[in-house]
Design a protein around this motif. Structure first.
Motif, PDB file in Angstrom:
ATOM      1  N   THR A 184      16.085   6.246  18.763  1.00 32.38           N
ATOM      2  CA  THR A 184      14.677   5.870  18.706  1.00 32.38           C
ATOM      3  C   THR A 184      13.860   7.149  18.785  1.00 32.38           C
ATOM      4  N   VAL A 185      12.907   7.309  17.864  1.00 31.91           N
ATOM      5  CA  VAL A 185      12.044   8.480  17.879  1.00 31.91           C
ATOM      6  C   VAL A 185      10.590   8.032  17.756  1.00 31.91           C
ATOM      7  N   LEU A 186       9.691   8.866  18.238  1.00 32.54           N
ATOM      8  CA  LEU A 186       8.257   8.602  18.135  1.00 32.54           C
ATOM      9  C   LEU A 186       7.647   9.621  17.188  1.00 32.54           C
ATOM     10  N   ALA A 187       6.795   9.138  16.304  1.00 36.02           N
ATOM     11  CA  ALA A 187       6.091  10.011  15.377  1.00 36.02           C
ATOM     12  C   ALA A 187       4.601   9.978  15.685  1.00 36.02           C
ATOM     13  N   GLY A 188       3.973  11.127  15.667  1.00 35.78           N
ATOM     14  CA  GLY A 188       2.540  11.191  15.915  1.00 35.78           C
ATOM     15  C   GLY A 188       2.187  10.840  17.340  1.00 35.78           C
ATOM     16  N   ALA A 189       1.082  10.100  17.502  1.00 36.04           N
ATOM     17  CA  ALA A 189       0.572   9.778  18.835  1.00 36.04           C
ATOM     18  C   ALA A 189       1.122   8.464  19.371  1.00 36.04           C
ATOM     19  N   ALA A 190       2.255   8.024  18.832  1.00 35.07           N
ATOM     20  CA  ALA A 190       2.830   6.758  19.283  1.00 35.07           C
ATOM     21  C   ALA A 190       3.256   6.845  20.738  1.00 35.07           C
ATOM     22  N   THR A 191       3.209   5.705  21.430  1.00 36.45           N
ATOM     23  CA  THR A 191       3.704   5.629  22.804  1.00 36.45           C
ATOM     24  C   THR A 191       5.088   5.027  22.802  1.00 36.45           C
ATOM     25  N   ALA A 192       5.804   5.229  23.891  1.00 38.38           N
ATOM     26  CA  ALA A 192       7.172   4.731  23.981  1.00 38.38           C
ATOM     27  C   ALA A 192       7.192   3.219  23.831  1.00 38.38           C
ATOM     28  N   PRO A 193       8.137   2.673  23.040  1.00 34.43           N
ATOM     29  CA  PRO A 193       8.213   1.225  22.844  1.00 34.43           C
ATOM     30  C   PRO A 193       8.625   0.522  24.131  1.00 34.43           C
ATOM     31  N   THR A 194       8.111  -0.672  24.302  1.00 36.64           N
ATOM     32  CA  THR A 194       8.458  -1.468  25.483  1.00 36.64           C
ATOM     33  C   THR A 194       9.365  -2.632  25.148  1.00 36.64           C
ATOM     34  N   GLY A 195       9.620  -2.842  23.877  1.00 36.80           N
ATOM     35  CA  GLY A 195      10.498  -3.929  23.460  1.00 36.80           C
ATOM     36  C   GLY A 195      10.368  -4.143  21.985  1.00 36.80           C
ATOM     37  N   GLY A 196      11.341  -4.854  21.412  1.00 43.94           N
ATOM     38  CA  GLY A 196      11.333  -5.124  19.985  1.00 43.94           C
ATOM     39  C   GLY A 196      10.277  -6.134  19.626  1.00 43.94           C
ATOM     40  N   PRO A 197       9.847  -6.173  18.351  1.00 42.62           N
ATOM     41  CA  PRO A 197       8.851  -7.125  17.910  1.00 42.62           C
ATOM     42  C   PRO A 197       9.414  -8.526  17.864  1.00 42.62           C
ATOM     43  N   ALA A 198       8.572  -9.514  18.065  1.00 44.56           N
ATOM     44  CA  ALA A 198       9.022 -10.897  17.958  1.00 44.56           C
ATOM     45  C   ALA A 198       9.443 -11.176  16.538  1.00 44.56           C
ATOM     46  N   PRO A 199      10.565 -11.852  16.312  1.00 47.39           N
ATOM     47  CA  PRO A 199      10.987 -12.169  14.959  1.00 47.39           C
ATOM     48  C   PRO A 199       9.895 -12.931  14.223  1.00 47.39           C
ATOM     49  N   THR A 200       9.758 -12.630  12.929  1.00 51.86           N
ATOM     50  CA  THR A 200       8.732 -13.255  12.112  1.00 51.86           C
ATOM     51  C   THR A 200       9.354 -14.305  11.210  1.00 51.86           C
ATOM     52  N   GLY A 201       8.831 -15.511  11.245  1.00 49.75           N
ATOM     53  CA  GLY A 201       9.261 -16.537  10.316  1.00 49.75           C
ATOM     54  C   GLY A 201      10.589 -17.166  10.638  1.00 49.75           C
ATOM     55  N   GLY A 202      11.131 -16.946  11.814  1.00 44.47           N
ATOM     56  CA  GLY A 202      12.447 -17.457  12.139  1.00 44.47           C
ATOM     57  C   GLY A 202      12.423 -18.340  13.351  1.00 44.47           C
ATOM     58  N   PRO A 203      13.592 -18.678  13.904  1.00 46.92           N
ATOM     59  CA  PRO A 203      13.660 -19.534  15.067  1.00 46.92           C
ATOM     60  C   PRO A 203      13.045 -18.866  16.281  1.00 46.92           C
ATOM     61  N   THR A 204      12.491 -19.645  17.162  1.00 49.76           N
ATOM     62  CA  THR A 204      11.902 -19.109  18.383  1.00 49.76           C
ATOM     63  C   THR A 204      13.004 -18.603  19.301  1.00 49.76           C
ATOM     64  N   PRO A 205      12.887 -17.338  19.764  1.00 53.47           N
ATOM     65  CA  PRO A 205      13.932 -16.829  20.655  1.00 53.47           C
ATOM     66  C   PRO A 205      14.062 -17.684  21.900  1.00 53.47           C
ATOM     67  N   THR A 206      15.286 -17.803  22.381  1.00 55.73           N
ATOM     68  CA  THR A 206      15.554 -18.565  23.590  1.00 55.73           C
ATOM     69  C   THR A 206      15.596 -17.617  24.775  1.00 55.73           C
ATOM     70  N   PRO A 207      14.642 -17.716  25.713  1.00 59.30           N
ATOM     71  CA  PRO A 207      14.635 -16.782  26.847  1.00 59.30           C
ATOM     72  C   PRO A 207      15.934 -16.848  27.630  1.00 59.30           C
ATOM     73  N   ASN A 208      16.431 -15.660  27.968  1.00 59.05           N
ATOM     74  CA  ASN A 208      17.623 -15.526  28.812  1.00 59.05           C
ATOM     75  C   ASN A 208      18.881 -16.128  28.203  1.00 59.05           C
ATOM     76  N   ALA A 209      18.851 -16.404  26.906  1.00 61.79           N
ATOM     77  CA  ALA A 209      20.066 -16.920  26.267  1.00 61.79           C
ATOM     78  C   ALA A 209      21.080 -15.801  26.163  1.00 61.79           C
ATOM     79  N   PRO A 210      22.372 -16.089  26.309  1.00 63.88           N
ATOM     80  CA  PRO A 210      23.378 -15.043  26.175  1.00 63.88           C
ATOM     81  C   PRO A 210      23.437 -14.537  24.750  1.00 63.88           C
ATOM     82  N   ALA A 211      23.810 -13.260  24.585  1.00 58.39           N
ATOM     83  CA  ALA A 211      23.955 -12.708  23.250  1.00 58.39           C
ATOM     84  C   ALA A 211      25.043 -13.466  22.514  1.00 58.39           C
ATOM     85  N   PRO A 212      24.795 -13.876  21.246  1.00 60.96           N
ATOM     86  CA  PRO A 212      25.782 -14.642  20.505  1.00 60.96           C
ATOM     87  C   PRO A 212      27.024 -13.818  20.218  1.00 60.96           C
TER      88      PRO A 212
END
Length: 334
Positions: A292-320
Motif C-alpha cells: 500500500t502506498v500513498l500518493a500526494g497529500a493522501a492520508t493513510a487508509p482506514t479500511g477498504g471501500p464498501a463493495p459497489t453493486g454487490g451483496p451487503t457485507p455480513t459483519p463479523n462473518a468468517p472469511a470464506p
C-alpha cells in the motif's frame, strides 16, 4: 455445482448494467456508452508509455483521457461477459462494428492480460485467457470467493492502440470487507522479501525500485516473466483506476541485470491510496508482492471501500474458504 453470479459493468459516466448468471442464464449483450462517456478519435489514446511503460495513467482533465479500467466501453470496443460453464469465466471484446474482435497484437508475450481484484483490493490475480475462433476468451474462474470483483482486460486490438476495459463481477456469499493494509516499504511473499524505494507522484513520472531478497540474500537470478523481470500493477483505492507498468530495460538487452533490483517509471493519476502488485519469477514460480502506498497529500487508509453493486457485507462473518486475502501468496498466474 453452478455458482450464481451477476455481472455488472461499472464505469465513470457510463449508465449500463450487465446481467447474467454464472454458469446458467443468457449471454450479456453489448453495451453502448452514453454520449458523455464515449471516446472518439479526437480523444488522446491510452498508450503504453515508452521507457518503463508508464502507460494507462493520467486523468481526463490533464490529458483528455481517463485512467485505464474505469470504462467497460472505450473507442468503440466493449468488454462483454458471456455465459460459461461452472468454474470458468468467459468474455468477448466487441469492436466498432459490433462484432467480436478476433485479431490481437502480442504485448508482453500475450494477446490478453486479465487482471482481477476484489473491490477492497484483496485477492489480486493476473491470468491469461485462451481465445476461441468465435472471439470468446475463456479462463478458469479467477475469482477467489464471495465479493465484488473488478476484472480488467488489458489488450491491443490489431490496428488499434492499447486498451484496458473493466467490468464488475459479483460473487454472492457471506463476506467481510478486508481493510486495506497500512502503507509499508517491505513486503514478504513465499519466503521472499521485497523492498520498495521511491514514492508515486500524482501527474508526473516517479521512479520506483523494488529489490528482491530471500533469507537475507539478494536475488540476482530473477527469471524473465512475460518478457520482463517484473510487472507492476497499481490500483487506486475507491474506483480502482488501473495502471499497468513495465520495468526499465528488458532481459537480454545487454544492460538490464536479473535482480535484485527492478526499476519502474510510473505516473499515478491523482493523490490517493494505491495498492501495488509486483509479479516476479524465480525458481520457476511467479510470486506477487503487495504494497500500500500513498500518493500526494493522501492520508493513510482506514479500511477498504464498501463493495459497489454487490451483496451487503455480513459483519463479523468468517472469511470464506478459498477466498484470497491481502498478501496471500499464489495469486493464480499462468
Amino acid at each position: 455445482m453452478n455458482t450464481a453470479m451477476k455481472l455488472s459493468g461499472f464505469a465513470l459516466g457510463l449508465a449500463a448494467v450487465f446481467g447474467a448468471a454464472y454458469g446458467v442464464g443468457h449471454v450479456a449483450g453489448p453495451v453502448t456508452p452514453t454520449a458523455e462517456s464515449r471516446h472518439d478519435d479526437t480523444t488522446a489514446e491510452t498508450e503504453h508509455g515508452g521507457a518503463g511503460d508508464a502507460g494507462h495513467g493520467t486523468e481526463a482533465g490533464a490529458s483528455g483521457r481517463l485512467p485505464g479500467g474505469l470504462l467497460v466501453s472505450d473507442r468503440g470496443y466493449t468488454l462483454v461477459p458471456v455465459i460459461a460453464p461452472a468454474g470458468e469465466f468467459a468474455f468477448r471484446i466487441t469492436g466498432p462494428d459490433g462484432g467480436p474482435v478476433t485479431a490481437y497484437d502480442v504485448a508482453h508475450d500475450k494477446r490478453m492480460h486479465l487482471i482481477v481484484a476484489r473491490r477492497d483490493l484483496s485477492g489480486f490475480r493476473h491470468v491469461h485467457p485462451e481465445l476461441g475462433s468465435d472471439g470468446t476468451w475463456r479462463v478458469a474462474a479467477p475469482f477467489g470467493g464471495p465479493g465484488v470483483w473488478r476484472a480488467f482486460a488489458d489488450f491491443t486490438p490489431t490496428g488499434g492502440g492499447p486498451l484496458t476495459l473493466g467490468v464488475d463481477v459479483t460473487v454472492p456469499g457471506a463476506l467481510t470487507d478486508r481493510p486495506l493494509p497500512p502503507p509499508a516499504t517491505n513486503a514478504t511473499v513465499d519466503g521472499y522479501t521485497v523492498t520498495l524505494a521511491g514514492s508515486p507522484q500524482p501527474g508526473r513520472t516517479a521512479e520506483l525500485t523494488l529489490t528482491v531478497s530471500r533469507d537475507g540474500t539478494p536475488v540476482t537470478d530473477l527469471e524473465p516473466y512475460l518478457g520482463a523481470y517484473g510487472h507492476l500493477v497499481a490500483l487506486r483505492q475507491g474506483d480502482l483506476a488501473y495502471l499497468h507498468v513495465h520495468p526499465d530495460g528488458a532481459p537480454g538487452d545487454g544492460r538490464t541485470r536479473p535482480g535484485p533490483a527492478v526499476t519502474f517509471f510510473a505516473e499515478v493519476p491523482s493523490a490517493g491510496a494505491y495498492r501495488l502488485y509486483l509479479d516476479f519469477k524465480h525458481g520457476g514460480v511467479v510470486h506477487t508482492a503487495e504494497f500500500t502506498v500513498l500518493a500526494g497529500a493522501a492520508t493513510a487508509p482506514t479500511g477498504g471501500p464498501a463493495p459497489t453493486g454487490g451483496p451487503t457485507p455480513t459483519p463479523n462473518a468468517p472469511a470464506p474458504t478459498g477466498a484470497a486475502e491481502h498478501g496471500e501468496p499464489g495469486h493464480g498466474h499462468d
